[in-house]
Enzyme design. Structure first.
Site, PDB file in Angstrom:
ATOM      1  N   SER A 121       1.089  -1.024   0.120  1.00 19.20           N
ATOM      2  CA  SER A 121       0.405   0.243  -0.240  1.00 19.20           C
ATOM      3  C   SER A 121       0.469   1.314  -0.306  1.00 19.20           C
ATOM      4  CB  SER A 121      -0.726  -0.185   1.128  1.00 19.20           C
ATOM      5  OG  SER A 121      -0.501   0.326   2.678  1.00 19.20           O
ATOM      6  N   HIS A 142      -4.634  -4.319  -2.595  1.00 25.23           N
ATOM      7  CA  HIS A 142      -4.411  -3.641  -1.892  1.00 25.23           C
ATOM      8  C   HIS A 142      -5.784  -4.418  -0.267  1.00 25.23           C
ATOM      9  CE1 HIS A 142      -4.729  -1.407   2.076  1.00 25.23           C
ATOM     10  NE2 HIS A 142      -3.906  -1.231   2.155  1.00 25.23           N
ATOM     11  N   GLU A 154      -7.939  -2.998  -3.168  1.00 22.90           N
ATOM     12  CA  GLU A 154      -7.825  -1.837  -4.128  1.00 22.90           C
ATOM     13  C   GLU A 154      -6.413  -2.437  -5.429  1.00 22.90           C
ATOM     14  OE1 GLU A 154      -7.198   2.419  -2.516  1.00 22.90           O
ATOM     15  OE2 GLU A 154      -6.262   0.900  -1.464  1.00 22.90           O
ATOM     16  N   ASN A 192      -5.444   4.348   1.598  1.00 21.12           N
ATOM     17  CA  ASN A 192      -4.232   5.087   3.310  1.00 21.12           C
ATOM     18  C   ASN A 192      -4.253   6.883   2.200  1.00 21.12           C
ATOM     19  OD1 ASN A 192      -4.647   2.741   4.544  1.00 21.12           O
ATOM     20  ND2 ASN A 192      -2.610   2.438   3.636  1.00 21.12           N
TER      21      ASN A 192
END
Length: 292
Positions: A121, A142, A154, A192
């Site tokens: 990430s 992710h 993701e 994130n």
């Protein structure tokens, strides 16, 4: 990749690796969990088994379903055992050279048709893919943490990811019951970019005395509809992992919102990493990552 059940490997038996292995085994895939350290591997297997035991106690799985899921999981410290895998999911420590090296080694072991997924990430999917002679098969996937409970994954293509690899990846994630969102190969992806500054803000609010850990968690649950509060989530993720991810994103983006607050460093120094150590923001008798 057309058959329903596949052979899957997950590299790394930490928080994310054991969580992703849980997802694979629950879906009925023959699943190898790989780690270079035998003790880490056993902890990862115990975590997966603990999740299934907990699911039985909550009525979410039958004894037979849990038994079948456990039987689907095998642990190994030997990459050669992964030679028949259809999908390899890399979830090791966020170190570019380590990830590249693993994919390079696997080039010599698995078939050219094997999909390589990286759960990074913070690092470049393109950079990780450069470790393989076949970067066209490398896709960023992710998994949101905790992986067995959160549906979102993701998906980020590297510069040379093939369209077929991307399509096969999305189909595979759908078969796991996951919802995928496509994002660019950029630091932090989508989640994130939002999550790390928000978690830092929650930690800062606790440091400033705006509320207790319980009241802040309750406020998030009651107002934002999150499945768990920020401090319960951080205890599952691990404060060491949060520190690493936040620091790496700060180094790349130079945005002060990503820099971890002082409390993070103090907790890591004290060994109060979260559920896996028995104490983080909260204390735990059950140190399994997804225990009750």
């Amino acid at each position: 990749m057309n058959d329903r059940h596949k052979t899957v490997a997950v590299l790394g038996a930490g928080t994310m690796g054991s969580g992703i292995a849980t997802v694979m085994a629950r879906a009925g895939h023959r699943t190898f969990l790989y780690d270079v350290v035998e003790d880490n591997l056993q902890r990862g297997i115990d975590t997966v088994h603990g999740f299934f035991d907990n699911s039985v106690s909550k009525g979410k799985l039958t004894d037979d379903q849990a038994g079948a899921a456990k039987a689907s999981l095998e642990g190994t410290t030997d990459l050669q055992d992964l030679r028949d895998c259809d999908v390899v999911v890399e979830a090791v420590f966020e170190d570019l050279d380590l990830k590249k090296d693993l994919f390079g080694q696997l080039d010599e072991i698995v078939a050219e048709s094997t999909l390589f997924h990286t759960n990074t990430s913070t690092l470049s999917v393109t950079g990780i893919a450069s470790g393989s002679r076949h970067p066209e098969r490398v896709v960023g996937t992710h998994y949101c943490n905790p992986a067995p409970l959160m549906k979102l994954v993701e998906v980020a293509d590297g510069r040379h990811t093939a369209e077929g690899a991307h399509k096969a990846t999305e189909e595979f994630l759908t078969s796991l019951g996951k919802t995928s969102v496509v994002t660019k190969d950029r630091p932090g992806f989508i989640v994130n970019r939002f999550l790390i500054p928000w978690e830092n803000s929650c930690i800062g609010a606790l440091e400033a005395g705006l509320g207790t850990k319980e009241s802040i968690d309750a406020a998030v649950l009651g107002s934002l509809g999150h499945p768990m509060g920020p401090f319960r989530l951080l205890d599952i993720v691990g404060m060491d992992i949060h520190q690493q991810v936040a620091t790496r994103l700060y180094e790349q983006l130079r945005d002060p919102r990503f820099f971890p607050p002082p409390m993070v460093e103090r907790m890591v120094a004290a060994g109060d990493l979260g559920r896996k150590t028995g104490r983080g923001f909260y204390e735990y008798d059950d140190t399994r990552l997804f225990g009750s």
